[in-house]
Scaffold this motif. Structure first.
Motif, PDB file in Angstrom:
ATOM      1  N   UNK A  76      36.938  32.305 -42.371  1.00 31.56           N
ATOM      2  CA  UNK A  76      36.273  33.605 -42.460  1.00 31.56           C
ATOM      3  C   UNK A  76      36.891  34.534 -41.428  1.00 31.56           C
ATOM      4  N   UNK A 106      36.551  38.099 -39.079  1.00 29.93           N
ATOM      5  CA  UNK A 106      35.637  39.039 -38.461  1.00 29.93           C
ATOM      6  C   UNK A 106      36.439  40.140 -37.771  1.00 29.93           C
ATOM      7  N   UNK A 121      30.832  41.179 -33.469  1.00 29.43           N
ATOM      8  CA  UNK A 121      31.715  40.924 -34.607  1.00 29.43           C
ATOM      9  C   UNK A 121      31.030  41.222 -35.940  1.00 29.43           C
ATOM     10  N   UNK A 134      31.505  40.498 -40.169  1.00 32.26           N
ATOM     11  CA  UNK A 134      32.177  39.694 -41.198  1.00 32.26           C
ATOM     12  C   UNK A 134      32.936  40.601 -42.151  1.00 32.26           C
ATOM     13  N   UNK A 147      35.061  36.356 -46.434  1.00 31.90           N
ATOM     14  CA  UNK A 147      34.556  34.991 -46.385  1.00 31.90           C
ATOM     15  C   UNK A 147      35.382  34.088 -47.287  1.00 31.90           C
ATOM     16  N   UNK A 148      35.438  32.821 -46.919  1.00 24.64           N
ATOM     17  CA  UNK A 148      36.166  31.819 -47.720  1.00 24.64           C
ATOM     18  C   UNK A 148      37.557  32.309 -48.130  1.00 24.64           C
ATOM     19  N   UNK A 164      39.327  38.211 -35.692  1.00 26.88           N
ATOM     20  CA  UNK A 164      39.205  36.779 -35.460  1.00 26.88           C
ATOM     21  C   UNK A 164      39.088  36.033 -36.790  1.00 26.88           C
ATOM     22  N   UNK A 172      37.677  32.238 -38.233  1.00 28.46           N
ATOM     23  CA  UNK A 172      36.715  31.199 -37.843  1.00 28.46           C
ATOM     24  C   UNK A 172      36.634  30.194 -38.983  1.00 28.46           C
ATOM     25  N   UNK A 199      34.752  26.912 -40.943  1.00 29.68           N
ATOM     26  CA  UNK A 199      33.478  26.222 -41.150  1.00 29.68           C
ATOM     27  C   UNK A 199      33.702  24.882 -41.845  1.00 29.68           C
ATOM     28  N   UNK A 211      31.841  20.870 -38.598  1.00 29.89           N
ATOM     29  CA  UNK A 211      30.588  21.378 -38.012  1.00 29.89           C
ATOM     30  C   UNK A 211      30.756  21.759 -36.547  1.00 29.89           C
ATOM     31  N   UNK A 212      31.927  21.495 -35.969  1.00 28.60           N
ATOM     32  CA  UNK A 212      32.286  22.061 -34.668  1.00 28.60           C
ATOM     33  C   UNK A 212      33.057  23.352 -34.974  1.00 28.60           C
ATOM     34  N   UNK A 213      32.296  24.432 -35.127  1.00 32.45           N
ATOM     35  CA  UNK A 213      32.893  25.701 -35.551  1.00 32.45           C
ATOM     36  C   UNK A 213      33.844  26.212 -34.473  1.00 32.45           C
ATOM     37  N   UNK A 271      36.973  29.288 -33.462  1.00 26.96           N
ATOM     38  CA  UNK A 271      37.544  30.601 -33.707  1.00 26.96           C
ATOM     39  C   UNK A 271      39.000  30.621 -33.269  1.00 26.96           C
ATOM     40  N   UNK A 305      42.104  32.829 -31.460  1.00 25.57           N
ATOM     41  CA  UNK A 305      42.128  33.600 -30.215  1.00 25.57           C
ATOM     42  C   UNK A 305      42.115  35.103 -30.447  1.00 25.57           C
TER      43      UNK A 305
END
Lengths: 107, 121
Positions: A34, A36, A44, A46, A49-50, A87, A89, A91, A94-96, A98, A100
């Motif tokens: 995703x 941002x 931030x 959005x 997405x995807x 940025x 990110x 998903x 489950x340890x999301x 980002x 840099x």
């Protein structure tokens, strides 16, 4: 951890130019990425997405592409309000995490 | 309209605890979603810290697991961040955000404005 590497770190452009921002994942994450936008002193927002799905209210000049490990955010004809930090990110895990960020600045 | 608002001290001394509140309006935090804390360091690096789910379960970034606690007060529709034993490395802007855990909607859709916290003696 899935590491996201964004490039370039800074991109200097003039309004009207079209640009591509890159995000590379350390392992395949399908399309679970995703994008941002963060303007100065704002939270931030959005954008995409995807990897490529548009978000209601976001200008159509923003688009995304990619799958697996390589992703791109494209801005068609940059406008003055677009100068900010972008940025990615993920998903997939489950340890999301980002990237840099890529700073889009006025040349 | 869904809104999130962070509050808390802007200055914390090293070795002390950092405590922040996120007040949510427009949505009841026990109705759904995961409620996260994210921080942005000077230099722009962003780090997801953890969340508390609508059911009250928590999930933390392993890099913080020994120092972090996220709790909530459902009567006030608020959730909280406590980070123990802070150092100057914890200086950052802290955001609360809503995350959708539902298939096809796995992203942060609402964010607070952020609160800057400096760790300094």
């Amino acid at each position: 951890n899935i590491v996201l590497t964004q490039s370039p770190a800074t991109l200097s452009v003039t309004p009207g130019e079209s640009v591509s921002l890159s995000c590379r994942a350390s392992q395949s994450i399908s399309t679970s990425i995703h994008w941002y936008q963060q303007k100065s002193n704002e939270s931030p927002r959005l954008l995409i997405k995807y990897a490529s799905q548009s978000i209601s209210g976001i200008p159509s000049r923003f688009s995304g592409s990619g799958s697996g490990t390589d992703f791109t955010l494209s801005i068609n004809r940059v406008e003055s309000e677009d100068f900010s930090i972008y940025y990615c990110q993920q998903s997939y895990s489950s340890l999301y995490t980002f990237g840099a960020g890529t700073k889009l600045e006025l040349k | 309209e869904i809104q999130l608002q962070e509050s808390g001290p802007g200055l914390v001394k090293p070795s002390q605890s950092l405590s922040l509140t996120c007040s949510v309006t427009g949505y009841t935090i026990t109705s759904g979603y995961d409620w996260s804390w994210i921080r942005k360091f000077p230099g722009n690096k962003m780090e997801w810290m953890g969340y508390i789910s609508y059911s009250g379960s928590t999930n933390y970034n392993p890099s913080l697991k020994s120092r972090i606690s996220i709790t909530r007060d459902t009567s006030k529709n608020q959730f909280f961040l406590q980070l123990n034993s802070v150092t100057t490395e914890d200086t950052a802007t802290y955001y609360c955000a809503r995350y959708s855990p539902y298939y096809g909607y796995n992203y942060f859709d609402y964010w607070g404005q952020g609160v800057m916290v400096t760790v300094s003696s």
